[in-house]
Design a protein around this motif. Structure first.
Motif, mmCIF file in Angstrom:
data_model
loop_
_atom_site.group_PDB
_atom_site.id
_atom_site.type_symbol
_atom_site.label_atom_id
_atom_site.label_comp_id
_atom_site.label_asym_id
_atom_site.label_seq_id
_atom_site.Cartn_x
_atom_site.Cartn_y
_atom_site.Cartn_z
ATOM 1 N N GLU C 73 0.830 -1.212 0.000
ATOM 2 C CA GLU C 73 0.000 0.000 0.000
ATOM 3 C C GLU C 73 0.861 1.257 0.000
ATOM 4 N N GLY C 77 0.677 4.010 -2.830
ATOM 5 C CA GLY C 77 0.288 5.381 -2.468
ATOM 6 C C GLY C 77 1.351 6.390 -2.850
ATOM 7 N N SER C 81 1.179 9.414 -5.526
ATOM 8 C CA SER C 81 1.491 10.800 -5.159
ATOM 9 C C SER C 81 2.493 11.403 -6.139
ATOM 10 N N PHE C 141 -13.891 9.967 -6.643
ATOM 11 C CA PHE C 141 -12.697 9.644 -5.864
ATOM 12 C C PHE C 141 -11.540 9.310 -6.793
ATOM 13 N N GLY C 219 -5.359 12.563 0.006
ATOM 14 C CA GLY C 219 -5.998 11.268 0.175
ATOM 15 C C GLY C 219 -6.978 11.251 1.349
ATOM 16 N N ILE C 220 -6.760 12.111 2.332
ATOM 17 C CA ILE C 220 -7.652 12.152 3.491
ATOM 18 C C ILE C 220 -9.083 12.467 3.065
ATOM 19 N N GLY C 222 -10.084 11.871 -0.130
ATOM 20 C CA GLY C 222 -10.421 11.057 -1.297
ATOM 21 C C GLY C 222 -9.759 11.506 -2.583
ATOM 22 N N GLY C 227 -2.017 9.819 1.179
ATOM 23 C CA GLY C 227 -2.792 10.302 2.328
ATOM 24 C C GLY C 227 -3.834 9.321 2.826
ATOM 25 N N ALA C 228 -4.482 8.603 1.905
ATOM 26 C CA ALA C 228 -5.525 7.661 2.317
ATOM 27 C C ALA C 228 -4.920 6.572 3.195
ATOM 28 N N THR C 229 -3.776 6.042 2.763
ATOM 29 C CA THR C 229 -3.110 4.995 3.535
ATOM 30 C C THR C 229 -2.725 5.509 4.914
ATOM 31 N N ASN C 231 -4.047 8.011 6.597
ATOM 32 C CA ASN C 231 -5.236 8.236 7.394
ATOM 33 C C ASN C 231 -5.726 6.915 7.997
ATOM 34 N N THR C 232 -5.765 5.859 7.167
ATOM 35 C CA THR C 232 -6.234 4.562 7.654
ATOM 36 C C THR C 232 -5.358 4.068 8.792
#
Lengths: 272, 283, 268
Positions: C73, C77, C81, C141, C219-220, C222, C227-229, C231-232
């Motif tokens: 991941e 990610g 980026s 997204f 990513g926070i 979407g 960022g999504a990773t 945040n999770t």
């Protein structure tokens, strides 16, 4: 660089010689290829139907946003006050902490080039590379949601910025003046106060105000992860699809940012 | 022939810089425009190629009325008027050659100029001019590496490569030392003679004006107060232009160096090599 | 000089602000503001106290960070980026050149000037994440919304600095090119561009750096990227993975800063 070539009695002029020209073409080609490749990868992850639909969506959204819900403006006073406080107090903390870091990072003032300076530089890079929203994310899990997390996040993010600009200013000072003070027999601390501080003070003030201006903008989003300010309200309004409230908040944010930019420009102008 | 009639300029601040100037400059005449700062010298020459828009009056270059032209025609007439600037005004980050070739911009298309693919004839001419002023070995130097005198010479090449009918010269010696100033003025005079060019030279230095111009026009507060040959500049005339001052040391005695009698005053084009050595050695 | 009169003359450093009334107003105002701001800041000290062990937990997570657990991941990610950074910087700068030229007061006619300035103001007023929220709504997204966000933000940054640079240029050099009879485009190319180019290349590289750092948070909401990773992993209290991601970001930023300094010297 020889770019004048004599060919059969004619002087040919080219802007660059053959090799330089070739290098430039190759770099352009490489850059274009990189761009196309990256775009390709992003395009694979994109649902283009949504993109083509976007103008219609945008129109729809815009229509739902007017007129702004002016009645809400009284309820926004507190969030905006919090936002400004996050930015201001965060900047104050950052500026105070940035001074020793910058002092240690500047080549001409650091106590030790081999030991202290790398540590100071790492603090600067670490603080700068992590976005204030990530700092806020961490701090919200640690100290809990609220304005406090926001202040600390802004403070931590800004140390690096302020310290970097400040240490560059310290490195650019006129050594002659410092030498003259040292020649009077002043101690190290006295040399700093009389030889260095007067030279970097305008830069220091300018940097602080500049960063404050940036921080106003940054602190408008911290609420999205729970760190207080108008972002909290904005996030709530968006998730509840209250678009007329959203548009009002956007206007308030624009207003605040423009005013802060104006203030910052005025103050910097007065200093310089 | 340049014919100026009733040229008036009022700036947006309300200042009346020119109050109806009438002036004829015949072909191949070198004319100096003198006057105190703020008299409107700069405004006069900028109104001729309309870098400054005149408020009223007419300016005609060989029967082309310049004041009424629209953008494309204005550009076409601008390329017929060469201009040499105070403080050189070279584009500092371009090379000497690019600066000289920028004088051809009015003649070539955008893409041609963007790719720096100027016609070979332009490049030949550029080299010829640079050789003439003693700078052809500098073609690939960046303009900001040059000395003041060298820069002004590049500025002269940029103006001449336009193949102009008229030269506008704005304080060419403002930031040069006295010796280089004379060299530059002499060069301008020689080149005008070679090419049968007429020139209007704004100049602060009255002595230089007398030495190198065949006609002097004095400007004061936007009005012409003197128009005549250099040797009729008396203390009374200078007082009427500049105001009260002791002029005895300024006015050149008739017996002093006369630029037209010097052996190297007008150098024919073929003699450019020795000329080049002379100029190159002195910078 | 009156040496004969033996009086002690007092000397005090003159204050920064000469007018006493203004000095006091500013000082008291600042103190009052600070008191008010600190007073209205609610801090739940119990919660802070409770959180401190979690803070130490987070700090210890850096020794060592856990790269292995979420390695795939992280790679996905980070590379996303990076693509976003490249595309958005190129697109953003390409658009900001005409906007920036239009926003320079000394070369643009008034209507164009105000139009371009307002684009710049809107773009600069909103933090990237706010823009991202809206672009995610519009484009769905994924990284495309992130690219649009960063491009738009780049316009505000780069366009404004370009406009200021053009406004600061040496007017004489540009005027000289205009006097040769150059067309408008030729004038820009010969008279303006050489003057602003070196600084603009440096700023382009700087913006590349900023865009990467910003892409790490989009990513926070979407907008694609790492960022999504991140945040999770925060939400799951996987601090060792989060630490790994943060370290990767720092490493890339350092690398970018180092190489952009090198590149800038090469270009000049």
């Amino acid at each position: 660089m020889m770019s004048v070539v004599v060919k059969g009695g004619l002087k040919i002029w080219q802007r660059r010689d053959r090799n330089a020209q070739l290098a430039i073409w190759v770099s352009w080609l490489a850059a274009t290829a990189l761009f196309v490749y990256c775009f390709q990868l992003i395009s694979e992850k994109t649902i283009w139907a949504f993109v083509w639909d976007a103008p219609a969506q945008a129109g729809d959204l815009a229509a739902r946003m007017v007129p702004p819900d002016w009645g809400l403006i009284r309820h926004l006073a507190r969030p905006i006050w919090d936002t400004i406080n996050i930015a201001t107090l965060g900047t104050v903390i950052a500026v105070i902490l940035a001074v020793p870091v910058a002092y240690c990072a500047a080549r001409n003032t650091t106590p030790s080039v081999t030991l202290v300076r790398p540590v100071a530089l790492f603090i600067i890079v670490a603080s700068r590379s992590i976005n204030s929203l990530i700092w806020a994310l961490m701090l919200v899990t640690i100290v809990g949601p609220g304005v406090f997390a926001g202040i600390i996040a802004i403070g931590l993010r800004s140390i690096g910025f302020c310290a970097k600009l400040l240490y560059e200013a310290i490195e650019e000072i006129d050594e002659g003046q410092v030498e003259a003070v040292r020649a009077t027999g002043a101690t190290g601390a006295q040399v700093s106060v009389y030889g260095i501080v007067p030279q970097v003070l305008p830069a220091f003030a300018g940097i602080s105000v500049f960063r404050w201006d940036i921080n106003i903008r940054e602190s408008t989003v911290l609420g999205l992860v729970g760190a207080g300010g108008i972002g909290l309200e904005l996030n709530a309004a968006i998730t509840q699809l209250h678009w007329t409230q959203v548009s009002l908040m956007l206007l308030v944010i624009i207003g605040t940012v423009i005013v802060s930019e104006w203030v910052s420009a005025k103050v910097r102008h007065a200093i310089i | 022939m340049l014919r100026i009639k009733g040229l008036t300029k009022r700036y947006r601040t309300g200042d009346l810089a020119l109050k109806g100037i009438d002036l004829d400059v015949p072909d191949s005449q070198v004319m100096a425009l003198i006057g105190p700062s703020g008299a409107g010298k700069s405004t006069v020459i900028r109104c001729i190629n309309r870098l400054v828009e005149p408020t009223a009056g007419s300016v005609a270059l060989n029967d082309t009325e310049i004041t009424v032209l629209r953008s494309a025609d204005l550009r076409r007439v601008r390329r017929r008027i060469g201009m040499i600037f105070q403080e050189y005004a070279l584009v500092e980050r371009l090379t000497v050659m690019e600066n000289v070739l920028s004088g051809r911009l009015g003649y070539v298309g955008f893409w041609q100029s963007w790719l720096r693919r100027f016609p070979q004839s332009d490049i030949d001419e550029a080299f010829r001019l640079l050789e003439r002023v003693g700078l052809d070995h500098m073609a690939d130097k960046r303009a900001d590496e040059l000395s003041g005198g060298q820069r002004q010479r590049v500025g002269i090449c940029r103006a001449l490569i336009q193949n102009p009918e008229l030269l506008l010269v704005d304080e060419p010696t403002a930031s040069l030392d006295p010796k280089t100033s004379r060299q530059i003025m002499r060069l301008i005079k020689e080149l005008c003679a070679e090419r049968k060019l007429s020139a209007i030279i704004n100049i602060h230095d009255v002595m230089l004006a007398q030495m190198f111009a065949e006609r002097i026009v004095g400007l004061r507060l936007g009005e012409i107060v003197y128009d005549g040959p250099p040797n009729e500049l008396t203390p009374a005339v200078l007082t009427s232009i500049y105001g009260e001052e002791d002029w005895s040391a300024t006015i050149r005695k008739a017996a002093d160096e006369d630029p037209d009698s010097g052996k190297d005053s007008v150098v024919p084009f073929e003699r450019s090599l020795s000329d080049r050595d002379r100029l190159a050695g002195l910078t | 000089m009156s040496i004969s009169i033996q009086t002690t003359r007092h000397w005090k450093k003159r204050p920064l602000i000469q007018r006493a009334s203004l000095r006091w107003t500013l000082g008291l105002g600042a103190a009052f503001y600070l008191a008010l701001a600190l007073g209205t800041t609610d801090v739940n000290w119990n919660r802070v106290w409770e959180g401190l062990p979690r803070g130490t937990q987070f700090v210890t997570a850096f020794f060592p960070p856990d790269f292995a657990n979420r390695w795939d991941e992280i790679v996905d990610g980070i590379s996303e980026s990076l693509w976003m950074t490249v595309v958005s910087t190129v697109v953003g700068i390409a658009i900001s050149i005409p906007v920036g030229i239009g926003a320079a007061r000394n070369i643009a006619p008034a209507p164009v000037y105000y139009f371009c300035r307002s684009i710049l103001t809107v773009s600069r007023s909103f933090q990237e994440v706010i823009l991202a929220i809206f672009f995610v709504k519009l484009f769905g997204f994924g990284p495309f919304a992130g690219v649009v966000t960063l491009s738009f933000a780049t316009i505000g940054f780069y366009g404004k600095l370009l406009a200021e640079d053009i406004e600061d240029m040496d007017a004489a050099q540009a005027e000289a090119v205009r006097a040769t009879g150059a067309s408008w485009l030729q004038w820009i190319n010969f008279g303006v561009q050489p003057q602003v180019m070196p600084r603009m290349i440096g700023l382009g590289l700087y913006r590349l750096d900023i865009n990467f750092r910003e892409s790490a948070v989009l990513g926070i909401v979407g907008g694609g990227g790492i960022g999504a990773t991140l945040n999770t992993s925060f939400e799951r209290y996987e601090f060792d993975s989060a630490a790994a991601i943060v370290l990767v970001i720092i490493a890339i930023v350092m690398l970018a800063e180092y190489s952009s300094g090198y590149l800038r010297r090469w270009v000049q």
